[in-house]
Design a protein around this motif. Structure first.
Motif, PDB file in Angstrom:
ATOM      1  N   GLY A 265       0.823  -1.202   0.000  1.00 42.02           N
ATOM      2  CA  GLY A 265       0.000   0.000   0.000  1.00 42.02           C
ATOM      3  C   GLY A 265       0.857   1.251   0.000  1.00 42.02           C
ATOM      4  N   GLY A 266       0.195   2.374   0.024  1.00 40.16           N
ATOM      5  CA  GLY A 266       0.923   3.627  -0.033  1.00 40.16           C
ATOM      6  C   GLY A 266      -0.029   4.806   0.079  1.00 40.16           C
ATOM      7  N   PRO A 267       0.471   5.999  -0.121  1.00 41.22           N
ATOM      8  CA  PRO A 267       1.838   6.274  -0.578  1.00 41.22           C
ATOM      9  C   PRO A 267       2.854   6.166   0.558  1.00 41.22           C
ATOM     10  N   VAL A 268       4.013   5.567   0.246  1.00 43.09           N
ATOM     11  CA  VAL A 268       5.091   5.482   1.221  1.00 43.09           C
ATOM     12  C   VAL A 268       5.813   6.825   1.251  1.00 43.09           C
ATOM     13  N   SER A 269       6.179   7.268   2.426  1.00 36.11           N
ATOM     14  CA  SER A 269       6.779   8.596   2.553  1.00 36.11           C
ATOM     15  C   SER A 269       8.265   8.563   2.207  1.00 36.11           C
ATOM     16  N   GLU A 270       8.765   9.732   1.835  1.00 37.32           N
ATOM     17  CA  GLU A 270      10.192   9.851   1.542  1.00 37.32           C
ATOM     18  C   GLU A 270      11.021   9.547   2.789  1.00 37.32           C
ATOM     19  N   ALA A 271      10.521   9.924   3.965  1.00 38.15           N
ATOM     20  CA  ALA A 271      11.250   9.683   5.212  1.00 38.15           C
ATOM     21  C   ALA A 271      11.434   8.193   5.465  1.00 38.15           C
ATOM     22  N   VAL A 272      10.411   7.410   5.203  1.00 37.25           N
ATOM     23  CA  VAL A 272      10.501   5.957   5.393  1.00 37.25           C
ATOM     24  C   VAL A 272      11.514   5.356   4.426  1.00 37.25           C
ATOM     25  N   LEU A 273      11.437   5.755   3.165  1.00 36.85           N
ATOM     26  CA  LEU A 273      12.377   5.247   2.163  1.00 36.85           C
ATOM     27  C   LEU A 273      13.810   5.652   2.497  1.00 36.85           C
ATOM     28  N   ARG A 274      13.979   6.870   2.964  1.00 40.80           N
ATOM     29  CA  ARG A 274      15.317   7.366   3.293  1.00 40.80           C
ATOM     30  C   ARG A 274      15.907   6.575   4.473  1.00 40.80           C
ATOM     31  N   ALA A 275      15.077   6.309   5.469  1.00 45.15           N
ATOM     32  CA  ALA A 275      15.549   5.548   6.626  1.00 45.15           C
ATOM     33  C   ALA A 275      15.952   4.131   6.223  1.00 45.15           C
ATOM     34  N   GLN A 276      15.138   3.514   5.370  1.00 48.88           N
ATOM     35  CA  GLN A 276      15.442   2.153   4.887  1.00 48.88           C
ATOM     36  C   GLN A 276      16.744   2.143   4.098  1.00 48.88           C
ATOM     37  N   ALA A 277      16.880   3.108   3.211  1.00 51.55           N
ATOM     38  CA  ALA A 277      18.072   3.165   2.349  1.00 51.55           C
ATOM     39  C   ALA A 277      19.332   3.387   3.178  1.00 51.55           C
ATOM     40  N   GLU A 278      19.300   4.343   4.074  1.00 51.65           N
ATOM     41  CA  GLU A 278      20.482   4.656   4.873  1.00 51.65           C
ATOM     42  C   GLU A 278      20.877   3.498   5.778  1.00 51.65           C
ATOM     43  N   SER A 279      19.898   2.811   6.326  1.00 53.29           N
ATOM     44  CA  SER A 279      20.179   1.671   7.194  1.00 53.29           C
ATOM     45  C   SER A 279      20.919   0.567   6.456  1.00 53.29           C
ATOM     46  N   LEU A 280      20.483   0.267   5.245  1.00 53.94           N
ATOM     47  CA  LEU A 280      21.099  -0.833   4.483  1.00 53.94           C
ATOM     48  C   LEU A 280      22.406  -0.402   3.807  1.00 53.94           C
ATOM     49  N   LEU A 281      22.509   0.851   3.430  1.00 50.07           N
ATOM     50  CA  LEU A 281      23.719   1.332   2.780  1.00 50.07           C
ATOM     51  C   LEU A 281      24.890   1.432   3.749  1.00 50.07           C
ATOM     52  N   LYS A 282      24.611   1.482   5.032  1.00 50.91           N
ATOM     53  CA  LYS A 282      25.684   1.578   6.031  1.00 50.91           C
ATOM     54  C   LYS A 282      26.631   0.388   5.970  1.00 50.91           C
ATOM     55  N   GLY A 283      26.077  -0.784   5.632  1.00 51.98           N
ATOM     56  CA  GLY A 283      26.895  -1.989   5.633  1.00 51.98           C
ATOM     57  C   GLY A 283      27.706  -2.175   4.355  1.00 51.98           C
TER      58      GLY A 283
END
Length: 206
Positions: free
Chosen positions: A186-204
């Motif tokens: 579902g959606g719309p997914v917020s930019e904040a949620v996507l940003r948090a997901q991206a930053e969390s996974l990109l850290k590794g």
């Protein structure tokens, strides 16, 4: 004292067994049950055969914590894309259609996240549900919203069925090992949620 046994004096009673025929409705039920079982076994065998361009094994599933199923398809611009080739990158796989209002609302956020993190190893794929829409509508949508990330097409519906898409939009967050880290239905997914997901996974990432 009894020292011998006169066999001729023994009488063995006979027992007559009466076997009643099975009622016709029970016979029909048994035949139907066997037929259903056979159909089920055939379906299990057939469902193990993946359509062309789609691969899955016992370790894959469209669930959080499982390796994402692989697929190969053409993008809107005619390029061939295979999901497994992106292993080592963080992938946001978004399922959408042009008539879907939440899809339209969240597209700018997806574009912004792609723009901000693509140099760090983030890939956004906008998987168009072509069987529920049209290629022309997808092209108009991409032009309208200025989408710059790859837009794979699903003209046969095989990828939609593989991922068991039940609602639009549906977004899969896939880590660098090709494992589904999260699913957003579902959606719309917020930019904040996507940003948090991206930053969390990109850290590794190295």
């Amino acid at each position: 004292p009894l020292t011998s046994l006169n066999i001729q004096s023994l009488t063995v009673s006979s027992i007559t067994y009466s076997i009643q025929p099975m009622p016709s409705h029970l016979q029909s039920f048994r035949i139907s049950s066997v037929a259903i079982l056979l159909v089920g076994l055939v379906w299990i065998f057939i469902s193990r055969i993946n359509p062309p361009g789609v691969t899955a094994d016992l370790t894959t599933a469209t669930q959080k914590g499982f390796r994402v199923p692989d697929f190969e398809t053409q993008t809107l611009t005619g390029e061939t894309i295979r999901l497994s080739d992106l292993q080592g990158k963080v992938v946001i796989l978004n399922m959408w259609a042009s008539w879907c209002s939440p899809c339209r609302e969240e597209m700018p956020a997806l574009e912004q996240i792609y723009s901000d993190y693509r140099q760090q190893g983030l890939v956004v794929l906008g998987m168009h549900m072509t069987t529920q829409d049209s290629r022309e509508a997808a092209a108009d949508f991409v032009a309208e919203y200025g989408v710059s990330f790859p837009v794979p097409l699903d003209p046969s519906g095989d990828i939609s069925r593989l991922f068991r898409v039940q609602a639009l939009p549906t977004t899969y967050i896939i880590d660098t090992d090709g494992v589904i880290a999260d699913i957003i239905i579902g959606g719309p997914v917020s930019e904040a949620v996507l940003r948090a997901q991206a930053e969390s996974l990109l850290k590794g990432m190295p």
